[in-house]
Design a protein around this motif. Structure first.
Motif, PDB file in Angstrom:
ATOM      1  N   ILE A   1       1.636  -5.617  -7.381  1.00  0.00           N
ATOM      2  CA  ILE A   1       0.236  -6.043  -7.256  1.00  0.00           C
ATOM      3  C   ILE A   1      -0.048  -7.116  -8.312  1.00  0.00           C
ATOM      4  CG2 ILE A   1      -2.158  -5.236  -7.472  1.00  0.00           C
ATOM      5  CD1 ILE A   1      -1.096  -2.535  -6.280  1.00  0.00           C
TER       6      ILE A   1
ATOM      7  N   GLY B   1       0.855  -1.191   0.000  1.00  0.00           N
ATOM      8  CA  GLY B   1       0.000   0.000   0.000  1.00  0.00           C
ATOM      9  C   GLY B   1       0.878   1.223   0.000  1.00  0.00           C
ATOM     10  N   ARG B   2       0.350   2.311  -0.577  1.00  0.00           N
ATOM     11  CA  ARG B   2       1.160   3.527  -0.648  1.00  0.00           C
ATOM     12  C   ARG B   2       1.557   3.996   0.755  1.00  0.00           C
ATOM     13  NH1 ARG B   2      -2.986   5.222  -4.130  1.00  0.00           N
ATOM     14  NH2 ARG B   2      -1.771   5.625  -5.990  1.00  0.00           N
TER      15      ARG B   2
ATOM     16  N   ALA C   1       3.989  -0.506  -7.148  1.00  0.00           N
ATOM     17  CA  ALA C   1       2.673  -0.853  -7.694  1.00  0.00           C
ATOM     18  C   ALA C   1       2.729  -2.084  -8.618  1.00  0.00           C
ATOM     19  CB  ALA C   1       2.057   0.358  -8.395  1.00  0.00           C
TER      20      ALA C   1
ATOM     21  N   ASP D   1     -10.078  -1.986   0.969  1.00  0.00           N
ATOM     22  CA  ASP D   1     -10.285  -0.536   0.983  1.00  0.00           C
ATOM     23  C   ASP D   1      -9.735   0.031   2.299  1.00  0.00           C
ATOM     24  OD1 ASP D   1     -11.224   2.033   0.882  1.00  0.00           O
ATOM     25  OD2 ASP D   1     -13.363   1.501   0.924  1.00  0.00           O
TER      26      ASP D   1
ATOM     27  N   SER E   1      -0.871   4.681   3.789  1.00  0.00           N
ATOM     28  CA  SER E   1      -2.115   3.924   3.628  1.00  0.00           C
ATOM     29  C   SER E   1      -2.531   3.251   4.940  1.00  0.00           C
ATOM     30  CB  SER E   1      -1.974   2.868   2.525  1.00  0.00           C
ATOM     31  OG  SER E   1      -0.919   1.986   2.830  1.00  0.00           O
TER      32      SER E   1
ATOM     33  N   VAL F   1      -7.504  -7.335  -2.244  1.00  0.00           N
ATOM     34  CA  VAL F   1      -7.521  -5.866  -2.219  1.00  0.00           C
ATOM     35  C   VAL F   1      -8.478  -5.427  -1.122  1.00  0.00           C
ATOM     36  CG1 VAL F   1      -8.012  -3.786  -3.560  1.00  0.00           C
ATOM     37  CG2 VAL F   1      -7.016  -5.782  -4.681  1.00  0.00           C
TER      38      VAL F   1
ATOM     39  N   ASP G   1      -3.318  -5.629  -0.679  1.00  0.00           N
ATOM     40  CA  ASP G   1      -3.102  -4.284  -1.215  1.00  0.00           C
ATOM     41  C   ASP G   1      -4.084  -3.373  -0.491  1.00  0.00           C
ATOM     42  OD1 ASP G   1      -2.615  -2.036  -2.693  1.00  0.00           O
ATOM     43  OD2 ASP G   1      -3.921  -2.650  -4.346  1.00  0.00           O
TER      44      ASP G   1
ATOM     45  N   GLU H   1      -5.723  -0.168  -0.191  1.00  0.00           N
ATOM     46  CA  GLU H   1      -5.931   0.913  -1.156  1.00  0.00           C
ATOM     47  C   GLU H   1      -6.427   2.202  -0.506  1.00  0.00           C
ATOM     48  OE1 GLU H   1      -6.849  -0.536  -5.619  1.00  0.00           O
ATOM     49  OE2 GLU H   1      -8.554  -0.067  -4.332  1.00  0.00           O
TER      50      GLU H   1
END
Ligand code: AP5
Ligand code: MG
Length: 203
Positions: free
Chosen positions: A157, A9-10, A154, A170, A13, A168, A113, A115
């Motif tokens: 992924i 994750g960025r 990225a 949220d 995140s 994934v 991931d 997001e």
């Protein structure tokens, strides 16, 4: 089943925030490469001396050094026997390949991931900069870190989607809301819901 999990994750995140909670929930090791490196800097170790400027600028530490640090950490008894959550590694394709090698005998069973859109992580990192003064939360370093994420991290992924282990989740919402989603995703992927005080996995 032993959980061996990677959180992608960025920056901002919530990998560190959620990683700490998940590690307690499942009684697994929280292996944060950023924390390992910041500890090395704090203790002024040889590794700390090498990485300080790199981290402060928001650049990435060399793949070989990172892979050897992680290999050593995952070989420790707690990670080997209870399982682990990796936060901040891998973040390049060479690191992902190194991890595939390191975990050949006991593969990673779920990669998440987390997001969160760029605008929201910018707000979170701005707030942390004001509160904690992390040098790499300066606007220039954040810009570089996020650019490196898009360019180098990225693509992982797709790597893990191909391996069939990607979920994934949220990451927008309160920390409690995100935690519930993570536990649900990990439960679906591994069948493990929590780990009791007797150390046994609950299904
Ligand atoms: P690292 O420490 O891994 O930092 P990062 O990837 O930049 O990620 P962050 O720690 O900033 O974000 P996070 O996702 O953990 O979010 P957090 O929970 O903190 O790496 C630092 C540096 O080390 C790298 O730049 C690199 O130089 C080097 N490095 C590390 N690993 C490396 C590797 N493998 N290869 C090469 N170099 C490596 O949350 C962020 C903020 O938001 C916090 O203030 C938190 O309180 C808040 N927050 C979290 N969740 C929520 C929520 N749901 N709602 C509101 N606020 C929230
Ligand atoms: Mg972190």
């Amino acid at each position: 089943m032993t959980i061996r999990l990677v959180l992608l994750g960025r920056q901002g995140s919530g990998k560190g925030t959620q990683g700490a909670r998940l590690a307690v929930h499942y009684d697994i090791a929280h292996v944060s490469t950023g924390e390992m490196l910041r500890n090395a800097i704090r203790n002024d170790t040889p590794v700390g001396k090498v990485v300080k400027d790199v981290i402060d600028k928001g650049s990435l530490v060399a793949d070989d050094l990172m892979a050897s640090l992680v290999k050593g950490r995952l070989g420790e008894t707690d990670a080997r026997t209870r399982g682990y959550l990796l936060d901040g590694f891998p973040r390049t394709l060479p690191q992902a390949h190194a991890l595939d090698e390191i975990t050949r005998a006991r593969p990673i069973n779920v990669v998440i991931d987390l997001e969160v859109p760029r605008e929201l992580v910018l707000q979170r990192l701005g707030a942390r900069r004001a509160a904690e003064h992390r040098v790499d939360d300066s606007p220039e370093a954040v810009e570089r870190r996020l650019a490196l994420y898009e360019e180098q991290t990225a693509p992982l992924i797709a790597h893990y989607r191909r391996q069939g282990v990607l979920a994934v989740v949220d990451g927008v919402g309160t920390p409690d809301e995100v935690f519930v989603r993570l536990v649900s995703a990990i439960g679906s992927a591994t069948g493990v819901t929590a780990r009791g005080g007797d150390g046994q996995s609950r299904r």
